[in-house]
Design a protein around this motif. Structure first.
Motif, PDB file in Angstrom:
ATOM      1  N   GLU A   1       0.825  -1.283   0.070  1.00 55.41           N
ATOM      2  CA  GLU A   1      -0.101   0.018   0.009  1.00 55.41           C
ATOM      3  C   GLU A   1       0.654   1.202   0.007  1.00 55.41           C
ATOM      4  O   GLU A   1       0.524   2.208  -0.814  1.00 55.41           O
ATOM      5  CB  GLU A   1      -0.972  -0.117   1.144  1.00 55.41           C
ATOM      6  CG  GLU A   1      -1.997  -1.030   1.096  1.00 55.41           C
ATOM      7  CD  GLU A   1      -1.496  -2.406   1.538  1.00 55.41           C
ATOM      8  OE1 GLU A   1      -2.292  -3.582   1.122  1.00 55.41           O
ATOM      9  OE2 GLU A   1      -0.397  -2.468   2.194  1.00 55.41           O
ATOM     10  N   ALA A   2       1.842   1.204   0.888  1.00 58.24           N
ATOM     11  CA  ALA A   2       2.709   2.358   0.773  1.00 58.24           C
ATOM     12  C   ALA A   2       3.427   2.590  -0.588  1.00 58.24           C
ATOM     13  O   ALA A   2       3.593   3.608  -1.065  1.00 58.24           O
ATOM     14  CB  ALA A   2       3.867   2.390   1.863  1.00 58.24           C
ATOM     15  N   TRP A   3       3.885   1.532  -1.126  1.00 57.99           N
ATOM     16  CA  TRP A   3       4.690   1.657  -2.324  1.00 57.99           C
ATOM     17  C   TRP A   3       3.586   2.153  -3.530  1.00 57.99           C
ATOM     18  O   TRP A   3       4.019   2.732  -4.340  1.00 57.99           O
ATOM     19  CB  TRP A   3       5.186   0.224  -2.911  1.00 57.99           C
ATOM     20  CG  TRP A   3       6.045   0.141  -3.835  1.00 57.99           C
ATOM     21  CD1 TRP A   3       5.580  -0.352  -5.302  1.00 57.99           C
ATOM     22  CD2 TRP A   3       7.357   0.552  -4.325  1.00 57.99           C
ATOM     23  NE1 TRP A   3       6.650   0.070  -6.377  1.00 57.99           N
ATOM     24  CE2 TRP A   3       7.874   0.231  -5.308  1.00 57.99           C
ATOM     25  CE3 TRP A   3       8.319   0.910  -2.927  1.00 57.99           C
ATOM     26  CZ2 TRP A   3       9.222   0.586  -5.846  1.00 57.99           C
ATOM     27  CZ3 TRP A   3       9.492   1.058  -3.512  1.00 57.99           C
ATOM     28  CH2 TRP A   3       9.966   1.056  -4.638  1.00 57.99           C
ATOM     29  N   GLN A   4       2.398   1.616  -3.658  1.00 58.85           N
ATOM     30  CA  GLN A   4       1.442   2.161  -4.322  1.00 58.85           C
ATOM     31  C   GLN A   4       1.124   3.507  -4.149  1.00 58.85           C
ATOM     32  O   GLN A   4       0.988   4.488  -5.179  1.00 58.85           O
ATOM     33  CB  GLN A   4       0.006   1.320  -4.390  1.00 58.85           C
ATOM     34  CG  GLN A   4       0.281  -0.179  -4.904  1.00 58.85           C
ATOM     35  CD  GLN A   4       0.490  -0.195  -6.215  1.00 58.85           C
ATOM     36  OE1 GLN A   4       0.218   0.534  -7.072  1.00 58.85           O
ATOM     37  NE2 GLN A   4       1.565  -1.005  -6.524  1.00 58.85           N
ATOM     38  N   ALA A   5       1.236   4.073  -3.065  1.00 56.99           N
ATOM     39  CA  ALA A   5       1.072   5.560  -2.586  1.00 56.99           C
ATOM     40  C   ALA A   5       2.149   6.286  -3.142  1.00 56.99           C
ATOM     41  O   ALA A   5       2.395   7.464  -2.929  1.00 56.99           O
ATOM     42  CB  ALA A   5       0.691   5.496  -1.204  1.00 56.99           C
ATOM     43  N   GLY A   6       3.203   5.680  -3.477  1.00 60.74           N
ATOM     44  CA  GLY A   6       4.425   6.408  -3.997  1.00 60.74           C
ATOM     45  C   GLY A   6       5.576   6.546  -3.199  1.00 60.74           C
ATOM     46  O   GLY A   6       6.534   7.432  -3.251  1.00 60.74           O
ATOM     47  N   ILE A   7       5.315   5.995  -2.064  1.00 58.59           N
ATOM     48  CA  ILE A   7       6.553   5.903  -1.080  1.00 58.59           C
ATOM     49  C   ILE A   7       7.551   5.123  -1.445  1.00 58.59           C
ATOM     50  O   ILE A   7       7.551   3.868  -1.513  1.00 58.59           O
ATOM     51  CB  ILE A   7       5.950   5.864   0.369  1.00 58.59           C
ATOM     52  CG1 ILE A   7       4.939   6.432   0.745  1.00 58.59           C
ATOM     53  CG2 ILE A   7       7.208   5.567   1.276  1.00 58.59           C
ATOM     54  CD1 ILE A   7       4.255   6.283   2.357  1.00 58.59           C
ATOM     55  N   ARG A   8       8.921   5.418  -1.534  1.00 55.39           N
ATOM     56  CA  ARG A   8       9.949   4.841  -1.983  1.00 55.39           C
ATOM     57  C   ARG A   8      11.178   4.817  -1.077  1.00 55.39           C
ATOM     58  O   ARG A   8      12.126   4.145  -1.452  1.00 55.39           O
ATOM     59  CB  ARG A   8      10.569   5.651  -3.361  1.00 55.39           C
ATOM     60  CG  ARG A   8       9.527   5.781  -4.495  1.00 55.39           C
ATOM     61  CD  ARG A   8       9.381   4.350  -5.011  1.00 55.39           C
ATOM     62  NE  ARG A   8       8.419   4.643  -6.291  1.00 55.39           N
ATOM     63  CZ  ARG A   8       7.048   4.004  -6.176  1.00 55.39           C
ATOM     64  NH1 ARG A   8       6.723   3.595  -4.957  1.00 55.39           N
ATOM     65  NH2 ARG A   8       6.165   4.151  -7.052  1.00 55.39           N
ATOM     66  N   GLU A   9      10.957   5.145   0.060  1.00 56.87           N
ATOM     67  CA  GLU A   9      11.945   4.888   1.180  1.00 56.87           C
ATOM     68  C   GLU A   9      11.576   3.497   1.671  1.00 56.87           C
ATOM     69  O   GLU A   9      10.662   2.904   1.791  1.00 56.87           O
ATOM     70  CB  GLU A   9      11.675   5.764   2.494  1.00 56.87           C
ATOM     71  CG  GLU A   9      12.605   5.624   3.536  1.00 56.87           C
ATOM     72  CD  GLU A   9      12.342   6.450   4.703  1.00 56.87           C
ATOM     73  OE1 GLU A   9      12.150   6.077   5.853  1.00 56.87           O
ATOM     74  OE2 GLU A   9      12.440   7.850   4.656  1.00 56.87           O
TER      75      GLU A   9
END
Length: 330
Positions: A73-81
């Motif tokens: 979910e975080a990855w899909q939201a654009g979070i790349r950390e």
């Protein structure tokens, strides 16, 4: 077989995750004068701030990943950390048991999320050398190179296979070759090759020797295939103490071997155009990595496309202390 219930996070880990200040890099940072990361141990981080996190199964990894916000979910939201979560060993359980208990989707997710921090850490170490190399080049151009930097430069040239091997200071031509070699490998490419070469870490070589990229070696320490080819000597697949060592050796191979000069040229062309090299583009320089040639390149590109690995090239490691995942044998 009854699956184990995921355990809760240890109190110490919860405390560190909630209180560790941003920028606390667990012993990371610019190398001291005279220090070379190319000569450092790559088995694990080795910092006193590192956290050892025992895992009894993949469920424990999922609990930890969720607590760190390292989720689809975080990855899909654009979070790349990406958190500094480093797997210290693969082992046979993944191949012999786990993959038969989980879906293909979960297998891929665990593989990519376990390998990605190691890929980013390996690139981080390369970038530390590249940044220092840039400073040394400037100092050399100005005639102000310290003896410590000169010794470091000579060692780096030897490590990357350029120079005359005599220990003499590198010539401008050698320095330019070194600049083309000391550079990162796009994460999307490393993730795709790791999946292709190790069968998503299910190969015997991955389980017994943390070997993720099928690198050949010769001699008594090689893991021999079941059917060795005649006329090629006592060859086998190189074994490594940890998966991180396997990733670092793989990147060094791509950055030094003559068979991958085209790959490095593609990277250089992108940089000269002011762009970041991508795994998809650089894969064109890997036709000699496998006897399959262009079919191998096509397979890597399919893995990148189907699994949407392109955004991984924008990923970066977060600042919190490293967490070492240590498997607990049953």
């Amino acid at each position: 077989m009854k699956l184990k219930t995921p355990r809760s996070l240890p109190a110490l880990l919860v405390l560190v995750l909630s209180c560790a200040p941003a920028g606390a890099e667990s012993g990371e940072g610019t190398p001291e004068e005279g220090e070379s990361h190319v000569a450092s141990s790559s088995s694990q981080e080795g910092s006193p701030d590192d956290i050892r996190y025992p895992i009894e199964g993949y469920q424990d990894m999922l609990v930890l990943f969720d607590s760190l916000g390292y989720t689809p979910e975080a990855w899909q939201a654009g979070i790349r950390e990406v958190p500094r979560v480093y797997l210290t060993g693969i082992g046979d359980r993944w191949r012999s048991q786990t993959v038969s208990e989980i879906t293909v989707e979960l297998k891929k997710r665990l593989f990519f999320r376990g390998l990605a921090p190691l890929v980013l850490r390996s690139n981080e170490l390369i970038l530390q050398d590249r940044e220092r190399l840039a400073r040394v080049r400037e100092a050399l151009a100005g005639g102000d190179l310290s003896p410590e930097s000169a010794a470091w430069l000579t060692g780096l040239a030897e490590h990357y296979g350029v120079g005359d091997g005599t220990g003499a200071s590198p010539t401008p031509e050698v320095l330019e070759q070194l600049w083309l070699r000391v550079d990162v490998i796009p994460p999307s490419l490393a993730l795709a090759q790791g999946a292709e070469e190790s069968g998503w870490a299910t190969s015997r070589f991955a389980g017994q020797g943390n070997a993720l990229f099928g690198q050949w070696t010769w001699g008594e320490h090689a893991m021999r295939p079941e059917n060795q080819r005649e006329g090629m000597g006592d060859y086998g697949v190189a074994a490594f103490e940890t998966p991180l060592e396997s990733v670092r050796a793989y990147m060094h191979n791509l950055n030094t071997h003559g068979a991958y000069e085209e790959l490095r040229a593609i990277r250089t062309t992108a940089r000269e155009a002011g762009a970041e090299p991508t795994g998809f583009d650089m894969s064109a320089g890997l036709s000699r990595y496998s006897e399959r040639g262009e079919d191998y390149v096509a397979s890597l590109r399919t893995i990148m496309r189907v699994n949407q690995l392109g955004p991984a090239d924008d990923a970066y490691l977060g600042p919190r202390p490293a967490i070492l995942l240590v498997a607990v044998e049953e």
